[in-house]
Design a protein around this motif. Structure first.
Motif, PDB file in Angstrom:
ATOM      1  N   GLU A  23     -34.150 -52.240 -21.869  1.00 18.70           N
ATOM      2  CA  GLU A  23     -33.300 -51.218 -22.490  1.00 18.70           C
ATOM      3  C   GLU A  23     -33.781 -50.779 -23.859  1.00 18.70           C
ATOM      4  O   GLU A  23     -33.534 -49.647 -24.280  1.00 18.70           O
ATOM      5  CB  GLU A  23     -31.865 -51.753 -22.578  1.00 18.70           C
ATOM      6  N   GLY A  68     -33.071 -57.769 -33.090  1.00 17.71           N
ATOM      7  CA  GLY A  68     -31.807 -57.066 -33.332  1.00 17.71           C
ATOM      8  C   GLY A  68     -31.199 -56.541 -32.042  1.00 17.71           C
ATOM      9  O   GLY A  68     -29.984 -56.626 -31.829  1.00 17.71           O
ATOM     10  N   ALA A  69     -32.047 -55.996 -31.172  1.00 17.72           N
ATOM     11  CA  ALA A  69     -31.545 -55.428 -29.919  1.00 17.72           C
ATOM     12  C   ALA A  69     -31.006 -56.527 -29.013  1.00 17.72           C
ATOM     13  O   ALA A  69     -29.939 -56.391 -28.412  1.00 17.72           O
ATOM     14  CB  ALA A  69     -32.660 -54.659 -29.221  1.00 17.72           C
ATOM     15  N   SER A  72     -27.732 -57.805 -29.980  1.00 17.14           N
ATOM     16  CA  SER A  72     -26.640 -56.862 -29.727  1.00 17.14           C
ATOM     17  C   SER A  72     -26.321 -56.738 -28.245  1.00 17.14           C
ATOM     18  O   SER A  72     -25.419 -55.993 -27.873  1.00 17.14           O
ATOM     19  CB  SER A  72     -27.008 -55.485 -30.284  1.00 17.14           C
ATOM     20  N   GLY A  73     -27.081 -57.399 -27.390  1.00 13.32           N
ATOM     21  CA  GLY A  73     -26.759 -57.388 -25.970  1.00 13.32           C
ATOM     22  C   GLY A  73     -27.612 -56.474 -25.118  1.00 13.32           C
ATOM     23  O   GLY A  73     -27.263 -56.182 -23.982  1.00 13.32           O
ATOM     24  N   ALA A  74     -28.737 -55.996 -25.651  1.00 15.33           N
ATOM     25  CA  ALA A  74     -29.629 -55.150 -24.859  1.00 15.33           C
ATOM     26  C   ALA A  74     -30.884 -55.948 -24.474  1.00 15.33           C
ATOM     27  O   ALA A  74     -31.371 -56.750 -25.262  1.00 15.33           O
ATOM     28  CB  ALA A  74     -30.022 -53.905 -25.650  1.00 15.33           C
ATOM     29  N   LEU A 200     -23.576 -59.329 -31.405  1.00 16.76           N
ATOM     30  CA  LEU A 200     -23.055 -58.674 -32.609  1.00 16.76           C
ATOM     31  C   LEU A 200     -22.188 -57.507 -32.142  1.00 16.76           C
ATOM     32  O   LEU A 200     -22.692 -56.435 -31.821  1.00 16.76           O
ATOM     33  CB  LEU A 200     -24.211 -58.159 -33.469  1.00 16.76           C
ATOM     34  N   ASP A 201     -20.885 -57.754 -32.079  1.00 15.41           N
ATOM     35  CA  ASP A 201     -19.981 -56.790 -31.458  1.00 15.41           C
ATOM     36  C   ASP A 201     -18.721 -56.690 -32.308  1.00 15.41           C
ATOM     37  O   ASP A 201     -18.005 -57.688 -32.461  1.00 15.41           O
ATOM     38  CB  ASP A 201     -19.659 -57.306 -30.038  1.00 15.41           C
TER      39      ASP A 201
ATOM     40  N   GLY B  90     -33.242 -52.151 -34.425  1.00 13.63           N
ATOM     41  CA  GLY B  90     -33.055 -52.768 -33.116  1.00 13.63           C
ATOM     42  C   GLY B  90     -31.591 -52.773 -32.694  1.00 13.63           C
ATOM     43  O   GLY B  90     -31.264 -52.491 -31.537  1.00 13.63           O
ATOM     44  N   ILE B  91     -30.717 -53.072 -33.643  1.00 18.66           N
ATOM     45  CA  ILE B  91     -29.280 -53.095 -33.337  1.00 18.66           C
ATOM     46  C   ILE B  91     -28.808 -51.682 -32.991  1.00 18.66           C
ATOM     47  O   ILE B  91     -28.103 -51.468 -31.995  1.00 18.66           O
ATOM     48  CB  ILE B  91     -28.485 -53.669 -34.535  1.00 18.66           C
ATOM     49  N   ALA B  94     -30.065 -50.635 -29.630  1.00 16.39           N
ATOM     50  CA  ALA B  94     -29.308 -51.328 -28.583  1.00 16.39           C
ATOM     51  C   ALA B  94     -27.979 -50.625 -28.342  1.00 16.39           C
ATOM     52  O   ALA B  94     -27.596 -50.358 -27.204  1.00 16.39           O
ATOM     53  CB  ALA B  94     -29.081 -52.791 -28.967  1.00 16.39           C
ATOM     54  N   TYR B  95     -27.275 -50.302 -29.423  1.00 12.15           N
ATOM     55  CA  TYR B  95     -25.972 -49.631 -29.254  1.00 12.15           C
ATOM     56  C   TYR B  95     -26.133 -48.247 -28.641  1.00 12.15           C
ATOM     57  O   TYR B  95     -25.284 -47.806 -27.862  1.00 12.15           O
ATOM     58  CB  TYR B  95     -25.185 -49.606 -30.570  1.00 12.15           C
TER      59      TYR B  95
END
Lengths: 406, 325
Positions: A23, A68-69, A72-74, A200-201, B90-91, B94-95
């Protein structure tokens, strides 16, 4: 049904990543892994893969973006080679210790100096102790399969670790081979969507990586070690399932060739195993009982399997495609761990090593034959004359090449 | 297709009008009079709950997260001092994809890097610049306490000329202490990042202005940058009761200027009718105590030149260490 394609190792990695439905992808150019990102950027540009493609400003950033991704769940994917592996070094421990199961493809390349595009395993072997799962493919097909398998293993809730999915630069990354690509539905059946238990949500706040005091360190480190302790079982399960769903025949940890009655074996990881198999074939024709053992994983190192299955050989020769200057045995990295793994056996094989393939030189059949002589002698006498041999430099009788006297 | 933020956070009229909810809560161990902690409280309050904070290594990591605890009511993650901008990228990426695929429901969170001056414009500069260049929807805050304070007050590119730090002690050979003049952080961002539309400076002395700049930044789609002046009693060596006073004096002497840069337009805030001499600010801080009048006047020349066009590229009458003064 699986359709067969002709892919280089780079393309195989890219299509493996596509099949794994990555993703977030992050790139930085360095040969030879670059081809992976060139393929993936085409897939994203054409709308064949729905992913964010982030052009990192260096490998340090690539590792940071995937961290980081993944936090965050990806499902996150990156890759690098050579000095790029070294430049990302700071972020490996935070990624593994933070238990972010992102994947970093590696197409090996020698470190400087001097500048050299050739394949050598020293780059990522230098990062082997940070907690990543790590293993080499021998062919483009194995690259494709490992890409999917490694995600499944790394994302297992008993593991949650990042992966170095490695292939030799050029020897695997740039030589096309047949790759049967399974149906997407088969991959989806095998690899469920990535699920981070506490990302991280903002809907459910959590802290990642707060400071500790020294006394708290061991309690945290033992969890990373514990994840590695869980790995052999998880690997066995995940490789078995992969074989069933995709119709493959991978050994979980140790790939053995002609070992049943072997007196000595070549022990090596990665693409040079192809040549080793041919060398074994030739030696067998001459009546020499040679074999080959190829670890599919370097982390976790297959110590149990080696102790269980390699004690029967009279001699083992590690083909070192990485350096460990000043290390035990004065050669490469593999011999340390092979010897250590055998230590508790009552009867131990003689173990020596050969520096070969450094800087990306081709490990030739001749080198294997020369080394076979050394190993045959060790098998007979039960001991080694030298801890380490440098192929082409100090193996007695080496054709045309006593180039340097130590 | 990119997911875009649709929020329009309201401007705050006064401190009484500010949100009651604290997102940066008690329970940390920052020093008495800590400017960065005060800034953090204001920034977090302005951001609200739909936020993710990133803490590159520095005071606001180490002093905030002792014993595996942290004072945030929102998600927070540590990142290396080097890579705040990259982890934020990256965060955010991802979002983008999680929202697009329907895996996460809600408004794109406010992704906020809270970096010290080292993590922003020294070792962290590359990652920050790349985040700005790529246009990630994230706010990068530089809380500027003008030194590597967490490691024991070492010089950084934000440390003013003449400061005594543990890496720039004044001595017989080098009487000024620090001989270099600082980098101009907002100019580094404004100067070369076409995706950035909003950059502002703010001071803990003006909390409403600070909070509104945070909200304005968050209402923008894409990367934004805030440079916050955060006096540090331990690093600058002044009475810890006088943090806000010191911040105000900085503005009154021109050592700090509050301004916004919005799509190419500059707007200035809190400009005094007449600037006081820089000595009025420096005399309260022991880090400048060793300076001789000629050093103070060198600082004054620098500030006078900067004040001709704050926040803009301008030549300053300062010799580099390899040229004749």
């Amino acid at each position: 049904m699986a359709k067969e394609y002709f892919y280089s190792g780079c393309a195989a990695a890219a299509y493996g990543a596509k099949a794994a439905r990555v993703e977030v992808i992050t790139s930085y150019p360095i040969r030879p892994y670059t081809g992976i990102m060139m393929e993936l950027s085409k897939l994203v540009a054409n709308g064949d893969l729905d992913a964010e493609f982030v052009h990192g400003e260096g490998e340090h950033a690539q590792m940071s973006v995937t961290l980081g991704a993944s936090a965050s769940g990806a499902r996150a994917y990156t890759g690098t080679s050579g000095v790029g592996v070294a430049y990302g070094m700071e972020v490996y421990s935070p990624t593994a210790g933070g238990r972010y199961p992102c994947q970093c493809a590696i197409a090996d390349r020698a470190l400087d100096p001097p500048g050299d595009f050739g394949s050598e395993h020293t780059d990522v072997m230098s990062a082997r102790d940070q907690g990543y799962i790590m293993g080499w493919a021998e062919s483009p097909q194995e690259v494709f399969d490992n890409t999917i398998m490694f995600y499944r293993i790394g994302e297992d809730q008993d593991v949650m670790l990042p992966q170095f999915c490695c292939q030799d630069g050029y020897f695997v990354s740039h030589i096309p081979g047949k790759v049967p690509v399974p149906e997407q539905s088969q991959v989806d059946e095998y690899l469920p969507p990535y699920n981070h238990p506490h990302p991280l949500d903002p809907h459910r706040p959590t802290l990642h990586g707060p400071q500790i005091f020294p006394d708290q360190g061991a309690a945290i480190d033992i969890q990373r070690a514990g994840a590695h302790a869980n790995l052999p079982k998880v690997i066995e399960k995940c490789v078995k399932e992969y074989n069933e769903v995709m119709g493959r025949n991978y050994a979980p940890m140790l790939d053995e060739y002609m070992t049943d009655d072997a007196e000595f074996v070549f022990f090596l990881q990665g693409g040079h195993a192809k040549t080793a198999r041919y060398a074994v074939n030739h030696l067998r024709k001459k009546g020499v009982k040679a074999g080959m053992v190829r670890p599919r994983f370097t982390r976790p190192f297959p110590s149990d399997e080696i102790a269980e299955r390699c004690g029967k050989f009279k001699a083992i020769g590690t083909i070192e495609t990485s350096t460990s200057y000043g290390g035990a045995m004065r050669g490469g990295n593999l011999i340390h761990e092979v010897r250590a793994s055998l230590y508790d056996l009552d009867k131990r094989p003689a173990v020596t090593s050969m520096m070969a393939g450094l800087g990306g030189e081709v490990v030739t059949l001749d080198m294997f034959f020369q080394y076979a002589e050394v190993l045959a002698k060790a098998a007979k006498t039960g001991q080694v004359d030298q801890w380490v041999y440098w192929a082409g430099f100090d193996i007695a009788g080496w054709e045309g090449a006593r180039r340097l006297q130590f | 297709m990119a997911t875009v933020k649709t929020q329009n956070l309201e401007m705050i009229k006064s401190t009484r009008n500010a949100p009651k909810a604290e997102m940066y809560v008690p329970g940390h161990r920052t020093c008495a009079g800590c400017g960065p902690a005060l800034a953090y409280r204001l920034v977090a309050k302005a951001c609200g709950p739909n936020s993710i904070f990133l803490g590159p290594t520095g005071c606001m990591y180490v002093a905030n997260t002792s014993y595996l605890c942290g004072p945030w009511a929102t998600p927070w993650t540590h990142c290396q001092i080097t890579n705040g901008g990259a982890v934020a990228s990256g965060i955010e990426a991802a979002y983008q994809v999680l929202i697009r695929k329907g895996k996460w429901k809600g408004e794109l969170p406010n992704i906020v890097v809270f970096a010290g001056d080292g993590g922003a414009i020294d070792i962290g500069l590359q990652a920050m610049s790349a985040m700005m260049y790529r246009g990630h929807d994230a706010l990068f805050v530089e809380y500027d306490n003008e030194s590597y304070a967490n490691t024991g007050i070492q010089t950084s590119p934000a440390t003013p000329y003449g400061a005594n730090t543990t890496f720039t002690p004044p001595g017989k050979a080098i009487p000024e202490g620090k001989v270099l003049f600082p980098k101009d952080a907002p100019q580094l961002v404004i100067g070369g990042h076409p995706a950035v539309h909003y950059v502002a400076t703010a001071s803990v002395a003006y909390p409403v202005d600070l909070m509104n700049k945070v909200r304005k930044a968050l209402n923008y789609q894409g990367p934004t940058f805030l440079h916050l002046h955060c006096p540090c009693p331990k690093g600058w060596l002044f009475d810890e009761a006088k943090t806000v006073e010191m911040a105000k004096l900085a503005i009154q002497t021109g050592m700090w200027v509050n301004y916004e840069w919005e799509k190419g337009e500059y707007k200035y805030q809190h400009t005094p009718k007449e600037y006081k001499g820089v000595g009025e600010y420096m005399k309260h801080q022991t880090r400048f105590k060793h300076l001789k009048p000629e050093h103070i006047s060198k600082m004054q020349d620098f500030i006078n030149a900067k004040l001709k066009a704050p926040g803009k590229p301008i030549a300053v009458p300062v010799a580099g260490p390899r040229e004749r003064a």
